[in-house]
Design an enzyme around this catalytic site. Structure first.
Site: not given
Ligand code: DGL
Length: 284
Positions: A196, A23, A85
């Site tokens: 992340h 993302s 992801c």
């Protein structure tokens, strides 16, 4: 086909890029590992920044985004997809694998395999969607039924990373709250269940006992990618092309934010993804 033609075709396929997507900047933790472990591979990196965060989206949305991105990557002639992801892996990998005729590698299985070798009281920090899917729990228990698994959804982490608030005191406060239940359970191993989160490692390490083991699935999906490339004889032996960085949102913002992890300011392209029709069942 003559031997010579087969060799030419194989060289052509080897040279094709690997498609990597997330993302946003989370997938750079996977890209970094690709640079380290597979320096000859050319990469197309796509960040769906116009639609982040993914972690609070529904399974149907995540599947649709995955379809659009992979359809675009197929048009770019990638030889393989590496999901950078976890949310897409948790909610859509099995369907995407059925719909596309190229190898698609996910983070969760390689991460779980390494985690069970490191510990037996395993904490997983992940997006709310990944945590709710129980994908890590299932993958871990399949490999080690005696393991104990605690998963925590961390909705604020991705927006904080994307806003570059890594060292904001608020981030440490939020991290403390997310880690509290895992500390209470005295976990021995922490899995970064979202790409992340390794960007937050300095903050997280500060809050955890020194003897906790960390598992970064990015390292292990890339090791699995190397194995896959070898098994299908598609490892690139030629010099790689420069990485193409592509986004659906703001090019400048992505370039500026990623400098700290890449060590250079990338040239970023903005791309429009193809529209992919929903299957009749899903469009009802
Ligand atoms: N970095 C992604 C993951 O590993 C997506 C995070 C998000 O956009 O919420 O799940």
């Amino acid at each position: 086909m003559s031997n010579e033609q087969i060799l030419t075709l194989r060289a052509e396929v080897q040279r094709r890029p690997i498609g990597v997507f997330d993302s946003g900047v989370g997938g750079l933790t996977v890209l970094r590992e690709l640079y380290r472990q597979l320096p000859n591979e050319s990469i197309i990196y796509f960040a769906d920044t116009a639609r982040l965060p993914y972690g609070t989206r529904s399974a149907a949305e995540i599947l649709q985004f995955g379809r659009e991105i992979i359809s675009w990557m197929v048009q770019q002639q990638v030889k393989m997809i590496v999901l950078a992801c976890n949310t897409t892996d948790a909610l859509a990998l099995s369907t995407l694998r059925k719909e596309f005729n190229l190898p698609i590698l996910g983070l969760i299985l390689p991460g779980a395999l390494v985690a069970v070798q490191k510990g037996s009281r395993l904490g997983v920090i992940a997006t709310p969607a990944t945590a709710a899917s129980n994908a890590y729990r299932h993958a871990i228990l399949e490999k080690k039924p005696t393991a104990q698994v605690w998963q925590v959804g961390c909705p604020e982490f991705v927006p904080l990373v994307e806003q570059n608030r890594l060292y904001d005191p608020y981030t440490a406060e939020v991290a403390q709250q997310y880690l509290a239940p895992l500390l209470e359970q005295q976990i021995d191993t922490l899995i970064y269940g979202c790409t992340h989160y390794p960007h937050l490692a300095p903050v997280l390490r500060e809050l955890l006992p020194k003897d906790i083991q960390f598992v970064n699935p990015a390292e292990h999906v890339v090791a699995a990618t190397a194995q896959k490339l070898d098994s299908i004889k598609e490892r690139n032996t030629f010099p790689p092309l420069p990485t193409r960085f592509c986004v659906s949102g703001c090019q400048r913002q992505f370039a500026k934010l990623s400098l700290q992890w890449l060590g250079f300011t990338p040239a970023v392209e903005k791309v429009s993804l193809p529209t992919v029709a929903l299957s009749p069942l899903e469009s009802r």
